[in-house]
Design an enzyme around this catalytic site. Sequence first.
Site, PDB file in Angstrom:
ATOM      1  CB  SER A 169       6.667 -54.219  28.947  1.00 48.03           C
ATOM      2  OG  SER A 169       8.004 -53.929  29.266  1.00 48.03           O
ATOM      3  CE1 TYR A 182       7.903 -58.943  25.806  1.00 45.08           C
ATOM      4  CE2 TYR A 182       8.914 -56.882  26.502  1.00 45.08           C
ATOM      5  CZ  TYR A 182       8.122 -57.978  26.768  1.00 45.08           C
ATOM      6  OH  TYR A 182       7.533 -58.096  28.017  1.00 45.08           O
ATOM      7  CE  LYS A 186       4.482 -57.605  26.634  1.00 40.95           C
ATOM      8  NZ  LYS A 186       3.326 -58.307  27.244  1.00 40.95           N
TER       9      LYS A 186
END
Length: 278
Positions: A169, A182, A186
């Site tokens: 991401s 998160y 990533k």
Amino acid sequence: MLRQIAKNLPPTYINLRTMSCSAGIPRDRLKGKVAIVTASTEGIGYAIAERLANEGASVLVSSRKEKNVTGAIDKLKKQGLIVEGVVCHVGKKEDRQLLFKTAVEKFGGLDILVSNAAVNPGVGPVLECDEATWDKIFDINVKSAYLLAQESLPHLRKRGGGSIVFVSSIAGLQPMPLLGAYSVSKTTLLGLIKAASIDLGPENIRVNCLAPGIVPTNFSSALTSDKTANEAILNTIPLRRFGKAEEMGATVAFLVSDDAGYITGETIVAAGGMPSRL
């Protein structure tokens, strides 16, 4: 006048100039290849599976929910694409084993693994993430991605090489305040592809990463459904629009094709020019 000029042009020139956009997909670029795409019944994962199949690959679609798998397979088969589906929770070893077993039984092997499955059960600053949420994020986004890649190796080696793509991401390169844990998960994938590409390069197994920007999907709805948030985000994107799932599919199709045969250990950022500093 234009018709007269066209008559005097070489046939190859005419073909290139008159090619429609819909004919722009290289239909046979992945012919004979077998691909697994995790979390591929909607959003970016579905677009990746659809594009690989449109380019000639036999694709195994997967998701945690059987109804989602059935729905995606029905849509793809109606397009005449070669696809099969299996229910797979990537955090469960037996489900991952079934994924590879099905690829071998249905299609005869494996050439491409696209690791797309991810979760984000909590939002907030990274150091305010509780332990249970942290563990779940890293179990699916990192550990399961690692194990999938590890478990794919015997199958890729039997084919004399192959390609692994992790879906990261833009948040992995430019952490977002509300996506703290998160974002870190990533970022971890960026290091994983660097290390794995060095180890697997001599075996003709390429390992790369796609880092999408903001793409309107169910997964990203918290960022794209609010008008105020939309405007704030769009102001950070030079192209002044969100990405399309189909654009992510096209990027992955390139990465796993022979056109990217000399690319490994790289992260391709598809974010409309959105800043990435890592």
